[in-house]
Design a protein around this motif. Structure first.
Motif, mmCIF file in Angstrom:
data_model
loop_
_atom_site.group_PDB
_atom_site.id
_atom_site.type_symbol
_atom_site.label_atom_id
_atom_site.label_comp_id
_atom_site.label_asym_id
_atom_site.label_seq_id
_atom_site.Cartn_x
_atom_site.Cartn_y
_atom_site.Cartn_z
ATOM 1 N N GLY A 155 6.486 -46.039 0.287
ATOM 2 C CA GLY A 155 7.938 -45.862 0.280
ATOM 3 C C GLY A 155 8.353 -44.565 -0.384
ATOM 4 N N ILE A 156 7.701 -44.237 -1.498
ATOM 5 C CA ILE A 156 8.001 -42.981 -2.194
ATOM 6 C C ILE A 156 7.643 -41.786 -1.320
ATOM 7 N N GLY A 157 6.493 -41.876 -0.645
ATOM 8 C CA GLY A 157 6.078 -40.794 0.240
ATOM 9 C C GLY A 157 7.060 -40.568 1.372
ATOM 10 N N VAL A 158 7.540 -41.654 1.970
ATOM 11 C CA VAL A 158 8.522 -41.548 3.059
ATOM 12 C C VAL A 158 9.829 -40.950 2.543
ATOM 13 N N PHE A 159 10.243 -41.402 1.370
ATOM 14 C CA PHE A 159 11.488 -40.880 0.788
ATOM 15 C C PHE A 159 11.379 -39.385 0.518
ATOM 16 N N TYR A 160 10.253 -38.949 -0.051
ATOM 17 C CA TYR A 160 10.066 -37.526 -0.326
ATOM 18 C C TYR A 160 10.055 -36.714 0.970
ATOM 19 N N LEU A 161 9.469 -37.276 2.015
ATOM 20 C CA LEU A 161 9.429 -36.585 3.304
ATOM 21 C C LEU A 161 10.839 -36.426 3.862
ATOM 22 N N ILE A 162 11.640 -37.477 3.764
ATOM 23 C CA ILE A 162 13.028 -37.414 4.235
ATOM 24 C C ILE A 162 13.807 -36.383 3.424
ATOM 25 N N THR A 163 13.584 -36.383 2.104
ATOM 26 C CA THR A 163 14.267 -35.418 1.236
ATOM 27 C C THR A 163 13.911 -33.986 1.607
ATOM 28 N N LEU A 164 12.612 -33.760 1.918
ATOM 29 C CA LEU A 164 12.163 -32.423 2.303
ATOM 30 C C LEU A 164 12.822 -31.978 3.603
ATOM 31 N N VAL A 165 12.902 -32.877 4.577
ATOM 32 C CA VAL A 165 13.528 -32.552 5.859
ATOM 33 C C VAL A 165 15.011 -32.238 5.658
ATOM 34 N N LEU A 166 15.686 -33.026 4.829
ATOM 35 C CA LEU A 166 17.118 -32.795 4.572
ATOM 36 C C LEU A 166 17.350 -31.443 3.905
ATOM 37 N N ARG A 167 16.428 -31.044 3.029
ATOM 38 C CA ARG A 167 16.583 -29.761 2.349
ATOM 39 C C ARG A 167 16.449 -28.593 3.310
ATOM 40 N N LEU A 168 15.704 -28.789 4.378
ATOM 41 C CA LEU A 168 15.600 -27.742 5.398
ATOM 42 C C LEU A 168 16.963 -27.481 6.037
ATOM 43 N N PHE A 169 17.816 -28.480 6.013
ATOM 44 C CA PHE A 169 19.172 -28.355 6.547
ATOM 45 C C PHE A 169 20.203 -28.206 5.426
ATOM 46 N N HIS A 170 19.711 -27.804 4.236
ATOM 47 C CA HIS A 170 20.553 -27.549 3.063
ATOM 48 C C HIS A 170 21.339 -28.786 2.635
ATOM 49 N N ILE A 171 20.710 -29.940 2.780
ATOM 50 C CA ILE A 171 21.323 -31.193 2.342
ATOM 51 C C ILE A 171 20.511 -31.735 1.175
ATOM 52 N N ASP A 172 21.164 -31.926 0.042
ATOM 53 C CA ASP A 172 20.469 -32.412 -1.140
ATOM 54 C C ASP A 172 20.963 -33.818 -1.477
ATOM 55 N N ILE A 173 20.188 -34.541 -2.304
ATOM 56 C CA ILE A 173 20.583 -35.870 -2.755
ATOM 57 C C ILE A 173 20.750 -35.780 -4.267
ATOM 58 N N PRO A 174 21.910 -35.359 -4.736
ATOM 59 C CA PRO A 174 22.121 -35.073 -6.157
ATOM 60 C C PRO A 174 21.929 -36.268 -7.081
ATOM 61 N N PHE A 175 22.298 -37.473 -6.652
ATOM 62 C CA PHE A 175 22.202 -38.616 -7.552
ATOM 63 C C PHE A 175 20.755 -39.040 -7.796
ATOM 64 N N ILE A 176 19.834 -38.539 -6.963
ATOM 65 C CA ILE A 176 18.411 -38.805 -7.171
ATOM 66 C C ILE A 176 17.737 -37.644 -7.882
ATOM 67 N N ASN A 177 18.059 -36.439 -7.457
ATOM 68 C CA ASN A 177 17.414 -35.254 -8.012
ATOM 69 C C ASN A 177 18.084 -34.746 -9.281
ATOM 70 N N GLY A 178 19.288 -35.252 -9.578
ATOM 71 C CA GLY A 178 20.004 -34.804 -10.760
ATOM 72 C C GLY A 178 19.551 -35.505 -12.027
ATOM 73 N N GLY A 179 20.226 -35.161 -13.129
ATOM 74 C CA GLY A 179 19.870 -35.721 -14.430
ATOM 75 C C GLY A 179 20.683 -36.940 -14.809
ATOM 76 N N GLY A 180 21.301 -37.587 -13.817
ATOM 77 C CA GLY A 180 22.085 -38.778 -14.099
ATOM 78 C C GLY A 180 21.213 -40.002 -14.321
ATOM 79 N N ILE A 181 21.860 -41.131 -14.583
ATOM 80 C CA ILE A 181 21.137 -42.376 -14.841
ATOM 81 C C ILE A 181 20.268 -42.775 -13.646
ATOM 82 N N ILE A 182 20.844 -42.659 -12.440
ATOM 83 C CA ILE A 182 20.087 -43.038 -11.240
ATOM 84 C C ILE A 182 18.890 -42.122 -11.041
ATOM 85 N N GLY A 183 19.094 -40.833 -11.227
ATOM 86 C CA GLY A 183 17.999 -39.877 -11.061
ATOM 87 C C GLY A 183 16.876 -40.113 -12.050
#
Length: 246
Positions: A155-183
């Motif tokens: 599941g983590i591998g799939v999520f990271y792959l999706i995140t990488l693909v989204l970044r190619l289109f300049h789309i980030d997931i701030p609540f996961i990659n940020g320094g918040g509680i969820i991240g």
């Protein structure tokens, strides 16, 4: 052979099924430990070199990051598919990963002073703790345990792959990659899953020795363990960077 199951793609059941109970010199735990120690020395030496290049401000740092990462990935693939080559390619993999980790670590430390020492200490501390828990029988690599860790890792591998693909289109997931509680919570979960992978790797190496895997599997087993340690270190480094943002 049902014991030979692992979520680590390097140490799969089918790998040992094909080579267990071979004639000639066989794999031992002590031999694997010695080779793992050698690989760690190689990795750390390469990391110190690339770390120093960053401190000197040399322009070779960026090539070291990408060259080490890409080179390590290619070498890992070759080792997985050509296991008998592991005695020759695993040291090269350790060097490539060391160059990558050293440069990345220097970049993180430049932003958050002291974070690398903390990450290294936590990584080896986690390794020792998992080894003690495994040897004491507190955590056992049961079939259910393996299935849970395998599913979580996938599941983590799939999520990271999706995140990488989204970044190619300049789309980030701030609540996961940020320094918040969820991240931070997400990173804690990933660190825990990476640590649990060590239990499966310990079990796989022990079973490989018990089942009489060929001698070169000492290199292959130590390679698989090194893959997990590199992942664990990077995840701890990422977690600490999030904590420093707060």
């Amino acid at each position: 052979m049902a014991l030979f199951q692992s979520n680590n793609p390097v140490l799969k059941q089918s790998v040992f099924d094909k080579v267990a109970q071979t004639s000639g010199e066989t794999m031992t735990i002590r031999g694997t430990v010695n080779k793992m120690a050698f690989l760690l020395v190689m990795l750390m030496a390469a990391a110190i070199f690339s770390y120093g290049e960053f401190l000197k401000g040399n322009s070779t740092v960026v090539p070291l990051v990408f060259g080490g990462a890409i080179g390590g990935f290619i070498l890992a693939l070759v080792i997985i598919f050509k296991k008998e080559w592991s005695p020759y390619l695993t040291p090269a993999y350790a060097i490539a990963e060391g160059l990558f980790l050293g440069a990345i670590s220097a970049m993180f430390n430049a932003k958050y002073q002291g974070i690398v020492i903390q990450a290294v200490g936590l990584t080896f501390g986690t390794f020792i703790a998992m080894l003690v828990l495994y040897r004491a029988g507190v955590i056992r690599a049961t079939e259910r345990f393996k299935s849970i860790v395998m599913t979580a890792t996938l599941g983590i591998g799939v999520f990271y792959l999706i995140t990488l693909v989204l970044r190619l289109f300049h789309i980030d997931i701030p609540f996961i990659n940020g320094g918040g509680i969820i991240g931070i919570g997400f990173s804690l979960v990933v660190v825990c899953i990476a640590a649990l992978n060590l239990i499966l790797d310990f079990d796989m190496i022990e079973q490989g020795a018990a089942q009489g895997a060929p001698k070169y599997f000492e290199w292959y087993g130590s390679f698989g363990l090194l893959v997990t340690l590199v992942w664990l270190y990077l995840e701890i480094l990422r977690l600490l960077s999030k904590l420093n943002k707060r």
